[in-house]
Scaffold this motif. Sequence first.
Motif, PDB file in Angstrom:
ATOM      1  N   ALA A 110       0.830  -1.199   0.000  1.00  0.00           N
ATOM      2  CA  ALA A 110       0.000   0.000   0.000  1.00  0.00           C
ATOM      3  C   ALA A 110       0.865   1.249   0.000  1.00  0.00           C
ATOM      4  O   ALA A 110       1.967   1.272   0.573  1.00  0.00           O
ATOM      5  CB  ALA A 110      -0.921   0.017   1.217  1.00  0.00           C
ATOM      6  N   GLY A 111       0.345   2.301  -0.667  1.00  0.00           N
ATOM      7  CA  GLY A 111       1.024   3.592  -0.649  1.00  0.00           C
ATOM      8  C   GLY A 111       0.724   4.335   0.643  1.00  0.00           C
ATOM      9  O   GLY A 111       0.036   3.816   1.537  1.00  0.00           O
ATOM     10  N   THR A 112       1.226   5.554   0.742  1.00  0.00           N
ATOM     11  CA  THR A 112       0.991   6.352   1.944  1.00  0.00           C
ATOM     12  C   THR A 112      -0.444   6.848   1.993  1.00  0.00           C
ATOM     13  O   THR A 112      -1.140   6.909   0.974  1.00  0.00           O
ATOM     14  CB  THR A 112       1.953   7.552   1.986  1.00  0.00           C
ATOM     15  OG1 THR A 112       1.777   8.338   0.800  1.00  0.00           O
ATOM     16  CG2 THR A 112       3.395   7.092   2.090  1.00  0.00           C
ATOM     17  N   ASN A 113      -0.898   7.206   3.192  1.00  0.00           N
ATOM     18  CA  ASN A 113      -2.261   7.712   3.380  1.00  0.00           C
ATOM     19  C   ASN A 113      -2.364   9.168   2.972  1.00  0.00           C
ATOM     20  O   ASN A 113      -1.402   9.942   3.099  1.00  0.00           O
ATOM     21  CB  ASN A 113      -2.657   7.578   4.852  1.00  0.00           C
ATOM     22  CG  ASN A 113      -2.978   6.160   5.239  1.00  0.00           C
ATOM     23  OD1 ASN A 113      -3.960   5.594   4.775  1.00  0.00           O
ATOM     24  ND2 ASN A 113      -2.133   5.569   6.088  1.00  0.00           N
ATOM     25  N   VAL A 114      -3.541   9.530   2.443  1.00  0.00           N
ATOM     26  CA  VAL A 114      -3.853  10.934   2.158  1.00  0.00           C
ATOM     27  C   VAL A 114      -5.160  11.268   2.849  1.00  0.00           C
ATOM     28  O   VAL A 114      -6.035  10.416   3.032  1.00  0.00           O
ATOM     29  CB  VAL A 114      -3.976  11.195   0.645  1.00  0.00           C
ATOM     30  CG1 VAL A 114      -2.645  10.988  -0.046  1.00  0.00           C
ATOM     31  CG2 VAL A 114      -5.048  10.317   0.016  1.00  0.00           C
ATOM     32  N   ALA A 115      -5.333  12.518   3.225  1.00  0.00           N
ATOM     33  CA  ALA A 115      -6.539  12.941   3.941  1.00  0.00           C
ATOM     34  C   ALA A 115      -7.747  12.975   3.012  1.00  0.00           C
ATOM     35  O   ALA A 115      -8.870  12.613   3.396  1.00  0.00           O
ATOM     36  CB  ALA A 115      -6.316  14.307   4.579  1.00  0.00           C
ATOM     37  N   ASP A 116      -7.535  13.395   1.755  1.00  0.00           N
ATOM     38  CA  ASP A 116      -8.644  13.544   0.811  1.00  0.00           C
ATOM     39  C   ASP A 116      -8.405  12.628  -0.382  1.00  0.00           C
ATOM     40  O   ASP A 116      -7.498  12.858  -1.199  1.00  0.00           O
ATOM     41  CB  ASP A 116      -8.748  15.000   0.356  1.00  0.00           C
ATOM     42  CG  ASP A 116      -9.964  15.242  -0.539  1.00  0.00           C
ATOM     43  OD1 ASP A 116     -10.711  14.270  -0.805  1.00  0.00           O
ATOM     44  OD2 ASP A 116     -10.159  16.400  -0.960  1.00  0.00           O
ATOM     45  N   ALA A 117      -9.233  11.587  -0.503  1.00  0.00           N
ATOM     46  CA  ALA A 117      -9.047  10.607  -1.580  1.00  0.00           C
ATOM     47  C   ALA A 117      -9.384  11.169  -2.951  1.00  0.00           C
ATOM     48  O   ALA A 117      -9.034  10.568  -3.977  1.00  0.00           O
ATOM     49  CB  ALA A 117      -9.915   9.369  -1.312  1.00  0.00           C
ATOM     50  N   THR A 118     -10.068  12.315  -2.995  1.00  0.00           N
ATOM     51  CA  THR A 118     -10.449  12.902  -4.284  1.00  0.00           C
ATOM     52  C   THR A 118      -9.414  13.876  -4.810  1.00  0.00           C
ATOM     53  O   THR A 118      -9.545  14.380  -5.929  1.00  0.00           O
ATOM     54  CB  THR A 118     -11.808  13.612  -4.164  1.00  0.00           C
ATOM     55  OG1 THR A 118     -11.675  14.704  -3.230  1.00  0.00           O
ATOM     56  CG2 THR A 118     -12.887  12.661  -3.679  1.00  0.00           C
ATOM     57  N   SER A 119      -8.393  14.152  -4.018  1.00  0.00           N
ATOM     58  CA  SER A 119      -7.376  15.117  -4.442  1.00  0.00           C
ATOM     59  C   SER A 119      -6.450  14.498  -5.483  1.00  0.00           C
ATOM     60  O   SER A 119      -6.208  13.284  -5.499  1.00  0.00           O
ATOM     61  CB  SER A 119      -6.557  15.568  -3.233  1.00  0.00           C
ATOM     62  OG  SER A 119      -7.384  16.238  -2.295  1.00  0.00           O
ATOM     63  N   ALA A 120      -5.889  15.353  -6.358  1.00  0.00           N
ATOM     64  CA  ALA A 120      -4.911  14.896  -7.342  1.00  0.00           C
ATOM     65  C   ALA A 120      -3.627  14.504  -6.634  1.00  0.00           C
ATOM     66  O   ALA A 120      -3.249  15.092  -5.613  1.00  0.00           O
ATOM     67  CB  ALA A 120      -4.654  15.996  -8.361  1.00  0.00           C
ATOM     68  N   ILE A 121      -2.926  13.518  -7.198  1.00  0.00           N
ATOM     69  CA  ILE A 121      -1.726  12.994  -6.554  1.00  0.00           C
ATOM     70  C   ILE A 121      -0.463  13.580  -7.163  1.00  0.00           C
ATOM     71  O   ILE A 121       0.448  14.029  -6.462  1.00  0.00           O
ATOM     72  CB  ILE A 121      -1.679  11.460  -6.659  1.00  0.00           C
ATOM     73  CG1 ILE A 121      -2.953  10.849  -6.066  1.00  0.00           C
ATOM     74  CG2 ILE A 121      -0.443  10.904  -5.961  1.00  0.00           C
ATOM     75  CD1 ILE A 121      -3.210  11.224  -4.627  1.00  0.00           C
ATOM     76  N   GLY A 122      -0.411  13.568  -8.453  1.00  0.00           N
ATOM     77  CA  GLY A 122       0.775  14.037  -9.146  1.00  0.00           C
ATOM     78  C   GLY A 122       0.705  13.621 -10.599  1.00  0.00           C
ATOM     79  O   GLY A 122      -0.306  13.095 -11.068  1.00  0.00           O
ATOM     80  N   GLU A 123       1.773  13.861 -11.340  1.00  0.00           N
ATOM     81  CA  GLU A 123       1.788  13.568 -12.766  1.00  0.00           C
ATOM     82  C   GLU A 123       2.990  12.695 -13.096  1.00  0.00           C
ATOM     83  O   GLU A 123       4.084  12.893 -12.553  1.00  0.00           O
ATOM     84  CB  GLU A 123       1.853  14.869 -13.573  1.00  0.00           C
ATOM     85  CG  GLU A 123       1.803  14.658 -15.082  1.00  0.00           C
ATOM     86  CD  GLU A 123       1.863  15.972 -15.848  1.00  0.00           C
ATOM     87  OE1 GLU A 123       1.787  15.912 -17.093  1.00  0.00           O
ATOM     88  OE2 GLU A 123       1.987  17.038 -15.209  1.00  0.00           O
ATOM     89  N   GLY A 124       2.757  11.698 -13.970  1.00  0.00           N
ATOM     90  CA  GLY A 124       3.842  10.814 -14.366  1.00  0.00           C
ATOM     91  C   GLY A 124       3.316   9.453 -14.764  1.00  0.00           C
ATOM     92  O   GLY A 124       2.338   9.341 -15.512  1.00  0.00           O
ATOM     93  N   SER A 125       3.938   8.399 -14.243  1.00  0.00           N
ATOM     94  CA  SER A 125       3.493   7.043 -14.568  1.00  0.00           C
ATOM     95  C   SER A 125       3.861   6.096 -13.439  1.00  0.00           C
ATOM     96  O   SER A 125       4.731   6.389 -12.614  1.00  0.00           O
ATOM     97  CB  SER A 125       4.124   6.560 -15.875  1.00  0.00           C
ATOM     98  OG  SER A 125       5.535   6.448 -15.732  1.00  0.00           O
ATOM     99  N   LEU A 126       3.164   4.958 -13.418  1.00  0.00           N
ATOM    100  CA  LEU A 126       3.484   3.887 -12.477  1.00  0.00           C
ATOM    101  C   LEU A 126       3.837   2.645 -13.280  1.00  0.00           C
ATOM    102  O   LEU A 126       3.076   2.206 -14.157  1.00  0.00           O
ATOM    103  CB  LEU A 126       2.288   3.587 -11.558  1.00  0.00           C
ATOM    104  CG  LEU A 126       1.878   4.655 -10.551  1.00  0.00           C
ATOM    105  CD1 LEU A 126       0.635   4.202  -9.775  1.00  0.00           C
ATOM    106  CD2 LEU A 126       3.023   4.955  -9.583  1.00  0.00           C
TER     107      LEU A 126
END
Length: 455
Positions: A110-126
């Motif tokens: 699992a990745g790290t927790n964020v307070a707002d699941a609807t917020s943008a994370i970043g740009e790039g690729s996985l």
Amino acid sequence: MALTATGIGSGLDINTIVGVLVDAEKLPKEALFDKTEQTIESKVSGIGTLKSKLATFQDALEKLTDPDSLNIRKVSTGDSIYFGASADKTAQTGNYQIQVEQLASSHKIAGTNVADATSAIGEGSLDLSVNGEAFSVDIEDTDSLEDIANKINSADDNSGITATIIKSDAGSRLVFSSDETGTDNEVSVIANDTAGSGLNDMFGSGNLTTLSDAKNSIVYIDGQKVTSQSNEVKDAIVGVTLSLTEADMSKTSTLRIEQDDESVKENIQGFVDAYNSLIDSVSDLSKYDVENEEAAALQGDSMIRSIESQMRSAISNRVDVGGTTVALYDIGIETDRYGKLSINDDKLDKAINDDMGLIEGLFASPDIGLANRLDTMVEGYVKTGGLIDTRNNSLTSEKSRLDDQRDAFSLKMDLLEARLFKQFNAMDLVVANLNQQSSGLINSLGSLPGVVPQS
């Protein structure tokens, strides 16, 4: 002089006369039509019954065309909650002691927790991979956790990873799970940022947490350790599949494998019963009742004779099974003088105990096995477009022609009735005119001089 009612001029009951004359020609023909229609409907019903019986017989045959239905293993695990088991015909009878040390599990990170699941994370690729197979998803600068999960799960080249969102008191995080269990299926995630460090901060090295380790299952069979990538352990015992459900090394369960003679006998009994039922039906559909002088629906029918001939020929033939020829009689299935089958239980039991392979070969040998040959024969009759469909189509056409003949004959009778009425009405008019002329002549003669009227 115009007549306003039939028969007034002649005093004849023209309606009755015409009715009798028309019926004299119509009724015999209509009786013939009715008899022909009844014969057609009787044949359609008889063929429907025959098709149903053939289909039931084919169901019984299907259990014998499969070799596994003639060489069945009965599996017992007692009341064990630690595993289930199944066995095919290659499994040897015997008892086995089973201990389950560990169940296989899937890898989850699992990745790290964020307070707002609807917020943008970043740009790039996985870049993701499992069991050596990799794929990649592009992440837009507006994508939320849900958007990223959807892209991973819907990727055409997804190699076996499911992404889900877990919400807890600490916030929301994206969880990557391997679809398969075992140590070969560890999940790898690499974050590639093209702007900022959002993806790396959430999914980069050191920011991923292992929630569940990838584990193989471990089971001991008679003290021998067996490791498997999944909780389904195949062929550790030849022909046996173990389905592991619980792990407790301190508990030992017994797996018992036996030859299931009763199920084999049930399948053979089902064949005999279905065959006899079909023979009875064929006999009923083709018999002639001498006492009542009445023929059954398909008496003398070539299709019935063909089915009887093919079936009796098939059950009397011998089958070569590995250089040994075997027939139904050899395994205890006997034929009486009426063509029906019966089972000699002692002889069948001996055949099952001595060599199940001969029974399997007799019925299920490809192409030449009795069940396969009979199934092929029956299929030719019952399949869509088969012989029975062809016969039904023929009877439907015959019924249609009969309806056309009825309509044509009905029109012919209408014309005959009209013609007879026209003729009798013309005769009635002539008689009326003659009667009128006769009455006038008598009156004229009576008025001549010297004629004394009779009192």
